[in-house]
Design a protein around this motif. Structure first.
Motif, PDB file in Angstrom:
ATOM      1  N   MET A  61     -13.166  -3.660  -5.509  1.00 34.11           N
ATOM      2  CA  MET A  61     -13.015  -2.208  -5.371  1.00 34.11           C
ATOM      3  C   MET A  61     -14.349  -1.481  -5.271  1.00 34.11           C
ATOM      4  O   MET A  61     -14.369  -0.303  -4.960  1.00 34.11           O
ATOM      5  CB  MET A  61     -12.226  -1.651  -6.558  1.00 34.11           C
ATOM      6  N   GLY A  62     -15.454  -2.153  -5.559  1.00 32.51           N
ATOM      7  CA  GLY A  62     -16.756  -1.509  -5.448  1.00 32.51           C
ATOM      8  C   GLY A  62     -17.804  -2.239  -6.255  1.00 32.51           C
ATOM      9  O   GLY A  62     -17.494  -3.045  -7.124  1.00 32.51           O
TER      10      GLY A  62
ATOM     11  N   THR B 203     -13.262  -5.768  -9.674  1.00 33.45           N
ATOM     12  CA  THR B 203     -12.071  -6.202  -8.938  1.00 33.45           C
ATOM     13  C   THR B 203     -10.832  -5.685  -9.659  1.00 33.45           C
ATOM     14  O   THR B 203     -10.754  -5.705 -10.885  1.00 33.45           O
ATOM     15  CB  THR B 203     -11.997  -7.737  -8.824  1.00 33.45           C
ATOM     16  N   VAL B 204      -9.884  -5.206  -8.867  1.00 32.82           N
ATOM     17  CA  VAL B 204      -8.601  -4.757  -9.384  1.00 32.82           C
ATOM     18  C   VAL B 204      -7.531  -5.592  -8.706  1.00 32.82           C
ATOM     19  O   VAL B 204      -7.439  -5.600  -7.473  1.00 32.82           O
ATOM     20  CB  VAL B 204      -8.373  -3.254  -9.110  1.00 32.82           C
TER      21      VAL B 204
ATOM     22  N   LYS C 108       0.829  -1.201   0.000  1.00 29.34           N
ATOM     23  CA  LYS C 108       0.000   0.000   0.000  1.00 29.34           C
ATOM     24  C   LYS C 108       0.868   1.258   0.000  1.00 29.34           C
ATOM     25  O   LYS C 108       0.593   2.215  -0.703  1.00 29.34           O
ATOM     26  CB  LYS C 108      -0.910  -0.023   1.228  1.00 29.34           C
TER      27      LYS C 108
ATOM     28  N   LYS D 244      -8.811  -7.879  -5.950  1.00 33.76           N
ATOM     29  CA  LYS D 244      -9.404  -7.269  -4.755  1.00 33.76           C
ATOM     30  C   LYS D 244     -10.641  -6.466  -5.166  1.00 33.76           C
ATOM     31  O   LYS D 244     -10.588  -5.661  -6.092  1.00 33.76           O
ATOM     32  CB  LYS D 244      -8.382  -6.356  -4.090  1.00 33.76           C
TER      33      LYS D 244
ATOM     34  N   ILE E 246     -12.775   4.440  -9.721  1.00 32.18           N
ATOM     35  CA  ILE E 246     -11.591   3.826  -9.124  1.00 32.18           C
ATOM     36  C   ILE E 246     -10.332   4.510  -9.647  1.00 32.18           C
ATOM     37  O   ILE E 246     -10.328   5.079 -10.731  1.00 32.18           O
ATOM     38  CB  ILE E 246     -11.517   2.303  -9.397  1.00 32.18           C
TER      39      ILE E 246
ATOM     40  N   ASP F  16      -2.125  -2.562 -13.393  1.00 31.13           N
ATOM     41  CA  ASP F  16      -3.247  -3.167 -12.671  1.00 31.13           C
ATOM     42  C   ASP F  16      -4.069  -4.030 -13.625  1.00 31.13           C
ATOM     43  O   ASP F  16      -4.122  -3.784 -14.824  1.00 31.13           O
ATOM     44  CB  ASP F  16      -4.150  -2.093 -12.061  1.00 31.13           C
TER      45      ASP F  16
END
Length: 185
Positions: free
Chosen positions: A120-121, A114-115, A87, A118, A130, A136
């Motif tokens: 993402m929304g 998913t990115v 991160k 994971k 995003i 990515d």
């Protein structure tokens, strides 16, 4: 008879010697030209395989301590440290914002963006905003949607090579692969 053979050998070896001298001179000149071209960063990208494979240089902050991270248990300790480190490294790179809009059916929480694996929304508001970084990998999980679903990707005219601005993606009961994000350099 021997003189004729000796003369032929001498001419043959002289012509080979001259050819080798010309080839070695051409190789030295070619080497010098390549070295001069490698001084230019734009040309280096095309000539050097190392520069293609290296990627972008990232400078890390001087004070980054993994000891500041609370460790829940020894089994997950390394995973937590890796997440915090990833991160913090990610925050050093410049990202670009994109919007993925769900056109058909209207707003649904069943589809998830998913990115890099994971979530993402979801599309509860009809769109997902995003921030993406170079390299990515984007997917839209539409496995729970029974009707044909349509999505439009809006890159806001950023310097992205892929995904293309305004592309329409369609799927039903499957995982829709958008692909790897590539920025224009």
């Amino acid at each position: 008879m021997e003189n004729r053979n000796d003369r032929f050998r001498r001419r043959y070896f002289n012509s080979i010697d001259q050819l080798l001298i010309k080839l070695s001179a051409a190789a030295v000149i070619l080497l010098l030209v390549c070295q001069v071209l490698l001084l230019n960063s734009d040309a280096r990208r095309y000539l050097s395989l190392v520069d293609k494979l290296e990627g972008e240089q990232i400078t890390s902050p001087a004070t980054m301590y993994a000891a500041d991270v609370p460790l829940p248990d020894p089994a997950e300790a390394m995973n937590t440290v890796n997440k915090v480190f990833a991160k913090s490294m990610r925050s050093l790179r410049s990202g670009k914002d994109i919007t993925i809009r769900m056109i058909n059916p209207p707003a649904s929480i069943d589809a998830v963006v998913t990115v890099n694996g994971k979530a993402m929304g979801n599309f509860s508001k009809g769109k997902v905003d995003i921030t993406l970084y170079d390299g990515d990998y984007i997917e839209i999980d539409a496995t729970k949607i029974k009707k044909p679903a349509q999505f439009i990707i809006d890159t806001h005219k950023n310097d992205m090579v892929f995904p293309v601005d305004g592309i329409l993606l369609e799927g039903q009961n499957n995982l829709i692969v958008v692909g790897k994000v590539i920025f224009r350099r």
